[in-house]
Design a protein around this motif. Structure first.
Motif, PDB file in Angstrom:
ATOM      1  N   UNK A   2       0.834  -1.196   0.000  1.00  0.00           N
ATOM      2  CA  UNK A   2       0.000   0.000   0.000  1.00  0.00           C
ATOM      3  C   UNK A   2       0.874   1.254   0.000  1.00  0.00           C
ATOM      4  N   UNK A   3       0.266   2.383  -0.304  1.00  0.00           N
ATOM      5  CA  UNK A   3       1.007   3.624  -0.499  1.00  0.00           C
ATOM      6  C   UNK A   3       1.693   4.099   0.777  1.00  0.00           C
ATOM      7  N   UNK A   4       1.083   3.834   1.918  1.00  0.00           N
ATOM      8  CA  UNK A   4       1.710   4.206   3.181  1.00  0.00           C
ATOM      9  C   UNK A   4       3.002   3.421   3.398  1.00  0.00           C
ATOM     10  N   UNK A   5       2.988   2.147   3.054  1.00  0.00           N
ATOM     11  CA  UNK A   5       4.188   1.321   3.180  1.00  0.00           C
ATOM     12  C   UNK A   5       5.269   1.803   2.226  1.00  0.00           C
ATOM     13  N   UNK A   6       4.890   2.158   1.009  1.00  0.00           N
ATOM     14  CA  UNK A   6       5.851   2.693   0.038  1.00  0.00           C
ATOM     15  C   UNK A   6       6.516   3.942   0.615  1.00  0.00           C
ATOM     16  N   UNK A   7       5.710   4.838   1.177  1.00  0.00           N
ATOM     17  CA  UNK A   7       6.251   6.072   1.763  1.00  0.00           C
ATOM     18  C   UNK A   7       7.163   5.781   2.949  1.00  0.00           C
ATOM     19  N   UNK A   8       6.812   4.794   3.755  1.00  0.00           N
ATOM     20  CA  UNK A   8       7.640   4.463   4.919  1.00  0.00           C
ATOM     21  C   UNK A   8       8.965   3.813   4.503  1.00  0.00           C
ATOM     22  N   UNK A   9       8.943   2.970   3.483  1.00  0.00           N
ATOM     23  CA  UNK A   9      10.193   2.372   2.987  1.00  0.00           C
ATOM     24  C   UNK A   9      11.077   3.473   2.410  1.00  0.00           C
ATOM     25  N   UNK A  10      10.476   4.378   1.646  1.00  0.00           N
ATOM     26  CA  UNK A  10      11.241   5.514   1.109  1.00  0.00           C
ATOM     27  C   UNK A  10      11.832   6.337   2.243  1.00  0.00           C
ATOM     28  N   UNK A  11      11.051   6.575   3.284  1.00  0.00           N
ATOM     29  CA  UNK A  11      11.519   7.347   4.427  1.00  0.00           C
ATOM     30  C   UNK A  11      12.723   6.674   5.095  1.00  0.00           C
ATOM     31  N   UNK A  12      12.647   5.379   5.269  1.00  0.00           N
ATOM     32  CA  UNK A  12      13.772   4.651   5.888  1.00  0.00           C
ATOM     33  C   UNK A  12      15.043   4.776   5.047  1.00  0.00           C
ATOM     34  N   UNK A  13      14.908   4.609   3.732  1.00  0.00           N
ATOM     35  CA  UNK A  13      16.080   4.721   2.858  1.00  0.00           C
ATOM     36  C   UNK A  13      16.608   6.156   2.808  1.00  0.00           C
ATOM     37  N   UNK A  14      15.715   7.120   2.800  1.00  0.00           N
ATOM     38  CA  UNK A  14      16.133   8.522   2.818  1.00  0.00           C
ATOM     39  C   UNK A  14      16.823   8.877   4.130  1.00  0.00           C
ATOM     40  N   UNK A  15      16.335   8.339   5.240  1.00  0.00           N
ATOM     41  CA  UNK A  15      16.975   8.575   6.536  1.00  0.00           C
ATOM     42  C   UNK A  15      18.377   7.960   6.563  1.00  0.00           C
ATOM     43  N   UNK A  16      18.526   6.783   5.985  1.00  0.00           N
ATOM     44  CA  UNK A  16      19.835   6.145   5.890  1.00  0.00           C
ATOM     45  C   UNK A  16      20.799   6.999   5.067  1.00  0.00           C
ATOM     46  N   UNK A  17      20.332   7.461   3.915  1.00  0.00           N
ATOM     47  CA  UNK A  17      21.168   8.306   3.058  1.00  0.00           C
ATOM     48  C   UNK A  17      21.516   9.618   3.757  1.00  0.00           C
ATOM     49  N   UNK A  18      20.558  10.186   4.473  1.00  0.00           N
ATOM     50  CA  UNK A  18      20.804  11.424   5.206  1.00  0.00           C
ATOM     51  C   UNK A  18      21.831  11.208   6.321  1.00  0.00           C
ATOM     52  N   UNK A  19      21.721  10.098   7.026  1.00  0.00           N
ATOM     53  CA  UNK A  19      22.689   9.791   8.090  1.00  0.00           C
ATOM     54  C   UNK A  19      24.100   9.648   7.516  1.00  0.00           C
ATOM     55  N   UNK A  20      24.220   9.023   6.344  1.00  0.00           N
ATOM     56  CA  UNK A  20      25.519   8.893   5.685  1.00  0.00           C
ATOM     57  C   UNK A  20      26.077  10.277   5.355  1.00  0.00           C
TER      58      UNK A  20
END
Length: 132
Positions: A2-20
Motif C-alpha cells: 500500500x502507499x503508506x508502506x511505500x512512503x515508509x520504505x522511502x523514508x527509511x532509505x532517505x533517513x539512511x542516506x541522510x545519516x551517511x
C-alpha cells in the motif's frame, strides 16, 4: 504494497542516506565511498567544501522525507497541493535515476553497489508515489 508502506520504505532509505551524508559532513572517514572517491583526504574524510555539500545534501534528503510522507498523507502538507507534490515526486524520480547512474560509476563498492542500489530503489518508490 500500500502507499503508506511505500512512503515508509522511502523514508527509511532517505533517513539512511541522510545519516551517511551527516557523517560525511561531520568528518567521518567515508570519503572514498562518496563523490566518486575523488575528494577523499589522507585521513579518509572529505575536504571542507565537500563536507558542506554533504550537509546540504542531508538537509535536502530530510526535506524529501517530508515530500514522501506528505504524498501518502502521513504528515500534513500545509498549503502544498497534491499536484505540486506529484510534480516534486516526478522530479525526484529523475534526480534519483541520475544519481543512480553516477553511483554506478563510483570506484568504491559502497558507492557503486550500496548507494547505487538505494538510489535505484528510491527512484522506483518516488515513481510509485507520484503515479498513484
Amino acid at each position: 504494497m500500500n502507499i503508506e508502506t511505500v512512503a515508509m520504505v522511502a523514508t527509511a532509505l532517505l533517513a539512511l542516506a541522510s545519516a551517511f551524508q551527516i557523517g560525511l559532513a561531520a568528518g567521518a572517514p567515508w570519503g572514498a565511498a562518496a563523490y566518486g572517491g575523488r575528494a577523499v583526504l589522507s585521513d579518509g574524510a572529505l575536504p571542507i567544501a565537500y563536507r558542506w555539500a554533504s550537509a546540504v545534501a542531508a538537509l535536502t534528503l530530510i526535506g524529501v522525507i517530508w515530500v514522501a510522507l506528505a504524498s501518502a498523507s502521513l504528515v500534513g502538507r500545509g498549503s502544498v497541493s497534491g499536484s505540486a507534490l506529484t510534480v516534486l515526486l516526478w522530479a525526484l524520480t529523475a534526480v534519483f535515476v541520475l544519481n543512480t547512474l553516477g553511483n554506478a560509476r563510483g570506484h568504491h563498492p559502497v558507492e557503486r553497489w550500496g548507494a547505487g542500489t538505494v538510489t535505484a530503489i528510491l527512484a522506483a518508490l518516488c515513481a510509485v508515489l507520484a503515479a498513484r
